[in-house]
Design an enzyme around this catalytic site. Structure first.
Site, PDB file in Angstrom:
ATOM      1  N   ASP A  46      44.771  32.450  39.507  1.00  0.00           N
ATOM      2  CA  ASP A  46      45.888  31.500  39.494  1.00  0.00           C
ATOM      3  C   ASP A  46      45.561  30.124  38.897  1.00  0.00           C
ATOM      4  OD1 ASP A  46      46.316  33.532  41.297  1.00  0.00           O
ATOM      5  OD2 ASP A  46      46.642  32.229  43.002  1.00  0.00           O
TER       6      ASP A  46
HETATM    7  N1  DQQ Z   1      45.498  34.172  44.571  1.00  0.00           N
HETATM    8  C1  DQQ Z   1      46.717  34.629  45.157  1.00  0.00           C
HETATM    9  C2  DQQ Z   1      47.085  33.500  46.059  1.00  0.00           C
HETATM   10  C3  DQQ Z   1      45.784  33.052  46.597  1.00  0.00           C
HETATM   11  C4  DQQ Z   1      44.877  33.204  45.431  1.00  0.00           C
HETATM   12  C5  DQQ Z   1      47.766  34.960  44.128  1.00  0.00           C
HETATM   13  C6  DQQ Z   1      43.498  33.683  45.770  1.00  0.00           C
HETATM   14  O1  DQQ Z   1      47.971  33.890  47.055  1.00  0.00           O
HETATM   15  O2  DQQ Z   1      45.794  31.710  47.064  1.00  0.00           O
HETATM   16  O3  DQQ Z   1      47.215  35.540  42.999  1.00  0.00           O
HETATM   17  O4  DQQ Z   1      42.714  33.718  44.610  1.00  0.00           O
END
Ligand code: DQQ
Length: 490
Positions: A46
């Protein structure tokens, strides 16, 4: 990995040195993008903490620098003066043993708290997920974690399980509001709303929005809530659907969001995920998303990198109140040698003689005419055995990135799943495909409104052809312009 997390192993780590050391290895990798942001190596997911701060765009990101795979997550960091050329900065955040983020520093945001850069992120401690805060005294480079972390002692009663993460934060007068993504007891996803006078002390109010009632194990991840014109938009990434959804609606006086319409963000396959948006100092709403891999885990582990950041995407509303996704105009700074093609009829397949490449911007306008489908051919080998098609089907009104022939060594990989709404062209309405092709990455904005992304992995070095096609009748290409794009890292 566990033994390394939290031992400050990154204090001496330099992303710049890492990128330089791996330059030769990755130079021969035909799938590694040239101009999309990508970390020096290993795993990215992300976008985090996106902010325009003192004239620089900061992009933090979920990063596992130890393997091309998900693991104990840190925050990587890069900065850009212009949204497209990036400089690597040191790791911004890593887990601290024995604290609320001992198992990972998950997604979050960076805010301007009266001149103090303040980060709110999800601390992961075993399975417990709670918001944590850190501040920077040196222009967002290093971060001091708040000793009172976590900011909230426990998730609200209604939350099922331990999924309680990712943050969207805004200010109304003197009060801060924070939405946190979760799943509810009895099913469905939600964004839980809290308020605070200072970003440190939070009071739970109620769900800002809950949806997908009864859908078991649904969790809304990475919420982004903001005003655009006279509407409010909420983007969430749905774990049950595996793609982000954008709701357009009203934000009521009692701080609840009431959607009036919803649509998926990406009309392509399930590649684009966990987008984060922010308003830059010019007042634009910009978004980055994580472009996942479309190949097997074994393949990306072997490649030594996995995941790519999308290009910066601008979000606007048109007169009909529809959400429009276009590439930030700053992407034009990437343009190299140009080719142009004028009006011509299109029927069957036609590869363009004078346009080739795997790193291109293409701007093509078609009239559908009598064709039942038409579009662009990308990454085609001279014999057409390998090729990818960007398709608009005039009968169903659906788009797709047809990757069923994109790699000779596999069949039917990464076909778009077309659950999207249809897109009906009016008689004589033209269709503009604005395409960014970056080796294994395809991003498209159609008619300055719809966004599609895809990942492809051609096996042949000569799969560089670009062409036009129409089936079931004749379409017209009104105009095609293309630009070669080089690497942003040289
Ligand atoms: N990636 C998820 C999120 C979290 C993060 C979404 C963990 O919910 O915070 O891709 O890497």
């Amino acid at each position: 990995m566990e033994d390394l997390a939290g031992q400050n192993v990154y204090s001496q780590w330099s992303a710049n040195e890492e990128r330089a050391a791996l330059k030769e290895k990755f130079a021969s990798d035909p799938h590694r993008p040239l101009y999309h942001f990508i970390p020096p190596s290993n795993w990215i997911n992300d976008p985090n903490g996106v902010i325009h701060w003192q004239g620089q765009y900061h992009l933090f990101y979920q990063y596992n620098p130890l393997a091309a795979d998900f693991g104990v997550m840190l925050w990587g960091h890069a900065v850009s003066p212009d949204l497209v050329h990036w400089t690597d900065l040191p790791i911004a955040l890593e887990p601290t043993p024995g604290t609320a983020d001992s198992s990972g520093c998950w997604s979050g945001v960076v805010l301007d708290n009266g001149g103090v850069p303040t980060m709110i992120y999800t601390g992961k401690n075993g399975h417990v997920e709670l918001p944590c805060l850190a501040t920077s005294q040196d222009n967002l480079i290093t971060w001091d974690k708040y000793e009172g972390n976590p900011l909230i002692a426990a998730a609200p009663e209604e939350v099922a399980g331990t999924d309680f993460r990712d943050h969207t934060i805004w200010r109304e007068g003197a009060t801060w509001y924070q939405g946190i993504g979760t799943g509810l007891k009895g099913g469905g996803g939600a964004v839980m709303l809290f308020s605070s006078p200072d970003l440190y002390h939070w009071t739970y109010l109620h769900p800002l929005y809950s949806g997908d009632a009864g859908v078991e194990r649904e969790v809304y991840e990475c919420p982004s809530f903001f005003q655009l014109g006279d509407k409010h938009l909420l983007i969430i990434s749905s774990t049950s659907r595996s793609y982000p959804v954008c709701y357009v609606g009203k934000y009521t006086a009692d701080h609840r969001f009431e959607p009036e319409s919803q649509d998926r963000v990406d009309y392509g396959g399930n590649i684009f995920y966990a987008p984060q948006t922010f308003e830059d100092t010019a007042g634009r709403r910009l978004m980055w998303g994580w472009l996942r891999e479309g190949r097997s885990r074994e393949e990306h582990r072997a490649a030594g990198w996995a995941g790519v950041m999308s290009l910066p995407i601008q979000i606007t509303l048109n007169d009909a109140g529809q959400v429009c996704y276009t590439f930030a105009p700053e992407t034009q700074a990437l343009r190299g040698a140009n080719s142009e093609f004028g009006e011509q009829p299109v029927s069957g397949d036609h590869l363009l003689d004078t346009l080739q490449g795997d790193s291109l911007e293409i701007d093509a306008v078609f009239l559908p005419g009598t064709a039942s489908s038409f579009g662009l051919i990308l990454r085609a080998s001279p014999d057409g055995a390998e090729q990818t098609r960007l398709v608009y089907d005039t009968t169903s009104g659906k788009f797709s990135i047809d990757a069923s022939r994109s790699r000779n060594d596999q069949e039917g990989v990464n076909d778009s799943s077309l659950e999207a709404e249809t897109y009906t062209l009016q008689p004589d309405q033209s269709l503009r495909f604005h395409v960014f092709l970056d080796r294994s990455v395809i991003e498209v904005s159609v008619n300055d409104r719809v966004y599609l992304s895809g990942r492809i992995y051609p096996t042949r070095a000569d799969s560089q052809g670009v062409g036009l096609f129409a089936t079931g009748g004749e379409a017209t290409l009104k105009k095609l312009e293309a630009w070669q794009i080089g690497s942003i890292w040289e």
